[in-house]
Each structure stands twice: as structure tokens, then as C-alpha cells.
Scaffold this motif. Structure first.
Motif, PDB file in Angstrom:
ATOM      1  N   ARG A 175       0.815  -1.216   0.000  1.00  0.00           N
ATOM      2  CA  ARG A 175       0.000   0.000   0.000  1.00  0.00           C
ATOM      3  C   ARG A 175       0.847   1.264   0.000  1.00  0.00           C
ATOM      4  N   LEU A 176       2.082   1.185   0.536  1.00  0.00           N
ATOM      5  CA  LEU A 176       2.922   2.380   0.583  1.00  0.00           C
ATOM      6  C   LEU A 176       3.473   2.758  -0.791  1.00  0.00           C
ATOM      7  N   VAL A 177       3.208   1.914  -1.799  1.00  0.00           N
ATOM      8  CA  VAL A 177       3.601   2.307  -3.153  1.00  0.00           C
ATOM      9  C   VAL A 177       2.841   3.560  -3.574  1.00  0.00           C
ATOM     10  N   GLU A 178       1.742   3.823  -2.875  1.00  0.00           N
ATOM     11  CA  GLU A 178       0.965   5.015  -3.189  1.00  0.00           C
ATOM     12  C   GLU A 178       1.714   6.295  -2.821  1.00  0.00           C
ATOM     13  N   GLU A 179       2.781   6.157  -2.014  1.00  0.00           N
ATOM     14  CA  GLU A 179       3.654   7.293  -1.739  1.00  0.00           C
ATOM     15  C   GLU A 179       4.697   7.484  -2.842  1.00  0.00           C
ATOM     16  N   GLY A 180       4.704   6.567  -3.801  1.00  0.00           N
ATOM     17  CA  GLY A 180       5.613   6.686  -4.932  1.00  0.00           C
ATOM     18  C   GLY A 180       6.578   5.534  -5.042  1.00  0.00           C
ATOM     19  N   GLU A 181       6.771   5.067  -6.268  1.00  0.00           N
ATOM     20  CA  GLU A 181       7.818   4.095  -6.558  1.00  0.00           C
ATOM     21  C   GLU A 181       9.129   4.845  -6.780  1.00  0.00           C
ATOM     22  N   ARG A 182      10.235   4.245  -6.332  1.00  0.00           N
ATOM     23  CA  ARG A 182      11.543   4.850  -6.524  1.00  0.00           C
ATOM     24  C   ARG A 182      12.296   4.079  -7.596  1.00  0.00           C
ATOM     25  N   ALA A 183      13.014   4.779  -8.432  1.00  0.00           N
ATOM     26  CA  ALA A 183      13.865   4.150  -9.442  1.00  0.00           C
ATOM     27  C   ALA A 183      15.251   4.757  -9.331  1.00  0.00           C
ATOM     28  N   LEU A 184      16.245   3.934  -8.995  1.00  0.00           N
ATOM     29  CA  LEU A 184      17.622   4.384  -8.803  1.00  0.00           C
ATOM     30  C   LEU A 184      18.455   3.923  -9.998  1.00  0.00           C
ATOM     31  N   VAL A 185      19.168   4.845 -10.616  1.00  0.00           N
ATOM     32  CA  VAL A 185      19.928   4.575 -11.831  1.00  0.00           C
ATOM     33  C   VAL A 185      21.417   4.525 -11.505  1.00  0.00           C
ATOM     34  N   PHE A 186      22.081   3.502 -12.036  1.00  0.00           N
ATOM     35  CA  PHE A 186      23.517   3.312 -11.834  1.00  0.00           C
ATOM     36  C   PHE A 186      24.213   3.185 -13.194  1.00  0.00           C
ATOM     37  N   PHE A 187      25.419   3.743 -13.290  1.00  0.00           N
ATOM     38  CA  PHE A 187      26.266   3.554 -14.460  1.00  0.00           C
ATOM     39  C   PHE A 187      27.593   2.961 -14.002  1.00  0.00           C
ATOM     40  N   SER A 188      27.965   1.841 -14.618  1.00  0.00           N
ATOM     41  CA  SER A 188      29.199   1.129 -14.257  1.00  0.00           C
ATOM     42  C   SER A 188      29.288   0.900 -12.752  1.00  0.00           C
ATOM     43  N   GLY A 189      28.162   0.592 -12.140  1.00  0.00           N
ATOM     44  CA  GLY A 189      28.115   0.263 -10.728  1.00  0.00           C
ATOM     45  C   GLY A 189      28.051   1.442  -9.783  1.00  0.00           C
ATOM     46  N   THR A 190      28.103   2.664 -10.316  1.00  0.00           N
ATOM     47  CA  THR A 190      28.100   3.866  -9.474  1.00  0.00           C
ATOM     48  C   THR A 190      26.736   4.544  -9.534  1.00  0.00           C
ATOM     49  N   PHE A 191      26.198   4.887  -8.378  1.00  0.00           N
ATOM     50  CA  PHE A 191      24.898   5.552  -8.350  1.00  0.00           C
ATOM     51  C   PHE A 191      24.973   6.888  -9.078  1.00  0.00           C
ATOM     52  N   SER A 192      23.988   7.145  -9.939  1.00  0.00           N
ATOM     53  CA  SER A 192      23.945   8.389 -10.701  1.00  0.00           C
ATOM     54  C   SER A 192      22.820   9.309 -10.218  1.00  0.00           C
ATOM     55  N   HIS A 193      21.588   8.830 -10.301  1.00  0.00           N
ATOM     56  CA  HIS A 193      20.453   9.676  -9.962  1.00  0.00           C
ATOM     57  C   HIS A 193      19.233   8.801  -9.730  1.00  0.00           C
ATOM     58  N   ALA A 194      18.172   9.422  -9.276  1.00  0.00           N
ATOM     59  CA  ALA A 194      16.949   8.678  -8.979  1.00  0.00           C
ATOM     60  C   ALA A 194      15.732   9.527  -9.313  1.00  0.00           C
ATOM     61  N   ILE A 195      14.621   8.829  -9.495  1.00  0.00           N
ATOM     62  CA  ILE A 195      13.342   9.511  -9.669  1.00  0.00           C
ATOM     63  C   ILE A 195      12.313   8.827  -8.769  1.00  0.00           C
ATOM     64  N   ARG A 196      11.265   9.557  -8.490  1.00  0.00           N
ATOM     65  CA  ARG A 196      10.100   8.950  -7.846  1.00  0.00           C
ATOM     66  C   ARG A 196       8.910   9.191  -8.753  1.00  0.00           C
ATOM     67  N   GLY A 216       4.161  10.896 -13.653  1.00  0.00           N
ATOM     68  CA  GLY A 216       4.632  11.876 -12.687  1.00  0.00           C
ATOM     69  C   GLY A 216       6.080  11.736 -12.272  1.00  0.00           C
ATOM     70  N   ALA A 217       6.918  11.153 -13.123  1.00  0.00           N
ATOM     71  CA  ALA A 217       8.323  10.959 -12.770  1.00  0.00           C
ATOM     72  C   ALA A 217       8.989  12.297 -12.484  1.00  0.00           C
ATOM     73  N   ALA A 218       9.687  12.368 -11.353  1.00  0.00           N
ATOM     74  CA  ALA A 218      10.334  13.618 -10.939  1.00  0.00           C
ATOM     75  C   ALA A 218      11.619  13.274 -10.198  1.00  0.00           C
ATOM     76  N   PRO A 219      12.611  14.171 -10.218  1.00  0.00           N
ATOM     77  CA  PRO A 219      13.859  13.893  -9.503  1.00  0.00           C
ATOM     78  C   PRO A 219      13.600  13.586  -8.034  1.00  0.00           C
ATOM     79  N   TYR A 220      14.443  12.716  -7.483  1.00  0.00           N
ATOM     80  CA  TYR A 220      14.244  12.239  -6.113  1.00  0.00           C
ATOM     81  C   TYR A 220      15.601  11.990  -5.474  1.00  0.00           C
ATOM     82  N   GLN A 221      15.723  12.354  -4.208  1.00  0.00           N
ATOM     83  CA  GLN A 221      16.936  12.067  -3.451  1.00  0.00           C
ATOM     84  C   GLN A 221      16.685  10.848  -2.578  1.00  0.00           C
ATOM     85  N   PRO A 222      17.241   9.698  -2.932  1.00  0.00           N
ATOM     86  CA  PRO A 222      16.956   8.485  -2.167  1.00  0.00           C
ATOM     87  C   PRO A 222      17.609   8.503  -0.794  1.00  0.00           C
TER      88      PRO A 222
END
Length: 295
Positions: A175-196, A216-222
Motif C-alpha cells: 500500500r505504501l507504493v501510493e507514496e511513490g515508486e523509486r527508481a535508482l539509476v547506476f552507471f558502471s556500478g556507481t549511483f547516478s540519480h533517482a526519480i520517484r 509523474g516521474a520527478a527527480p528524487y533524493q533516495p
């Protein structure tokens, strides 16, 4: 010395609908590389004429999986394919979630039902209902959520998939998915950025194969916990050092702890239009990989 030739691998739909594709091509060319968009099923195409083939928007592969996997194997024999063909095969079926769980990664609890296996209402319970989907799918195709009082409908959905010879998966609805799904992007194993983004399965009991995949994808600080969970998932991947790009999709469980919903290693949207620095990091990863290949 001539510029390195790079194929950005797409599909018929991807050419028209991938918002990152023109950005990637322009950025690679600005960095001195020769880049062109090529549909994975282009015929004829001399893949050995490229120094590198980077899979991006091959969005029709789930309906032609065996053909796509055969293409990946054949292409990897004549040029470097990113992500590598064995990882593409591994990630093409969501039963990889079972392997991640066995390796200690917190994932959404998942029951897999194979064709011919038992499929009864007792397997479709959950305090907030369940989600039913096929193990080979993208963009929430043939996926729906069911409220607790609609077990029979959930069973019918699963049996429809089984009758088609597909493996079904059943997960509790978080049910907490209603607060937003998070997507974290990595390049060559290093965290780059995320969206919610907003949840996709907004209406219970509805299978809609034309949903907007990332509303509604928007920048997010995980949080640190989310980054730690994502890194743990990537560490559990076979040959994780071979990943040029990866996206780890997370949600929160009832204890508000992050759990892996999906691990996207084939053709995920990397949200480069939302995060220009992510585009720069993508180009840097490609350039570094090329240097390693030709060293």
C-alpha cells in the motif's frame, strides 16, 4: 584514427517514442564518437561493423523473447554488447527475483506459478490484496492488482496466463507504493540519480496495457537505506562488474523498509531528460568502456 562506431539499439517503437534516444546520440557525437540508432531486428545489418552495441529502447522484445535473446547472443559474438547477453537472458524473466531473495536481497515476496502448477484462492491472500503479472513482461503489460475480496478474479487472471503457457507471479500489494515508486539509476556500478513516480496500478481489477509507464516521474533524493538496498541488489547480480547501466526499482514495505520490485538491466528508461548530469555520466561510462575494450 576514426571515431568509435556505436550502435544505440532500439526498436520500431523506440525510434519514435524514446525521449532519451536523440539526447544520447547527440551527446555521444559531441564526445567524438560515431553513434547511430539501429533497430535490433534490422535486416540486414552488419553488427560487426560497430565497436559497441548499447541496448536502449528494444521495447518489443517481450513479445519476441526467444528471437531477441538469439539476436543478443549472435551480436555478442561479433561486437561488444552492453549489457552483456548472459545478463540480458538472466534479467528477461522475473524469476530472477527468487535468486535475489536467496542471496539475501530484500525483495517483494513473490510466489511463482508454473503452467500446470497448483493455482488456488489460498495462494492469493494479502491484507491489501495482490498483484498478478507474467514473469516476462514490461511496462506493466498483462498486470493488475486485486483487492482482498476479489481473490477469484486474481485466480482467473493467473489461470489465463498459465493457459497461455506463461509463468504467473503473485505478490502482495504494497500500500505504501501510493507514496511513490523509486527508481535508482547506476552507471558502471556507481549511483547516478533517482526519480520517484506515481503508482501505475491505480485502479484495482483492471488490466490496461496502454498505461503511462512512469506517471509523474520527478527527480528524487533516495535515502541511505534505499541506496544500500539497490547496491545490494546489484552486488547479487551474476557478473555485476559487466553492467554499463542498471535501474533498481524500489517500494516501501509495511515497516517502511525499501524492497526491490524489479531490477532493470535490459532496456530501462534511464530518465536522462529529467537529469542532464545522468546523461553526462552515461556518456562517460560508454567512453570508459570503449577505452577498456581497445586497451
Amino acid at each position: 584514427m576514426s571515431a568509435a562506431r556505436i550502435a544505440i539499439v532500439t526498436s520500431g517503437d523506440g525510434v519514435d517514442e524514446d525521449p532519451d534516444l536523440p539526447l544520447i546520440l547527440a551527446a555521444l557525437r559531441a564526445a567524438g564518437m560515431s553513434a547511430e540508432a539501429v533497430a535490433w531486428d534490422a535486416d540486414p545489418k552488419e553488427w560487426d561493423g560497430f565497436d559497441l552495441a548499447v541496448i536502449r529502447s528494444t521495447w518489443d522484445y517481450t513479445g519476441r523473447l526467444e528471437e531477441f535473446l538469439a539476436w543478443a547472443d549472435a551480436t555478442a559474438r561479433v561486437t561488444r554488447l552492453w549489457n552483456p547477453a548472459p545478463l540480458v537472458r538472466w534479467n528477461s524473466d522475473k524469476r530472477y527475483l527468487r535468486e535475489l531473495a536467496e542471496r539475501g536481497v530484500p525483495v517483494v515476496p513473490t510466489r511463482f506459478i508454473e503452467p500446470g502448477g497448483h493455482c488456488g484462492e489460498e495462494d492469493f491472500g494479502g491484507p491489501h490484496g495482490v498483484v498478478v503479472k507474467p514473469t516476462v513482461s514490461s511496462g506493466a503489460r498483462d498486470t493488475a492488482r486485486y483487492e482482498p475480496g476479489r481473490r477469484a478474479d486474481a485466480v482467473r487472471h493467473a489461470r489465463m496466463l498459465l493457459d497461455q503457457g506463461r509463468t504467473a507471479m503473485v505478490q502482495p500489494y504494497l500500500r505504501l507504493v501510493e507514496e511513490g515508486e523509486r527508481a535508482l539509476v547506476f552507471f558502471s556500478g556507481t549511483f547516478s540519480h533517482a526519480i520517484r513516480k506515481q503508482p501505475v496500478l491505480t485502479e484495482a481489477g483492471v488490466t490496461d496495457n496502454f498505461r503511462v509507464p512512469h506517471p509523474g516521474a520527478a527527480p528524487y533524493q533516495p535515502s541511505e537505506a534505499e541506496i544500500r538496498t539497490a547496491r545490494g541488489a546489484l552486488a547479487a547480480v551474476p557478473a555485476p562488474g559487466d553492467l554499463l547501466f542498471a535501474r533498481v526499482d524500489l517500494a516501501l514495505d509495511e515497516a517502511r523498509e525499501p524492497v526491490v520490485m524489479e531490477l532493470e538491466l535490459i532496456e530501462p528508461n534511464l530518465f536522462l531528460r529529467i537529469n542532464p548530469q545522468g546523461l553526462e555520466r552515461f556518456v562517460e561510462a560508454v567512453a570508459a568502456g570503449l577505452r577498456h575494450t581497445t586497451a
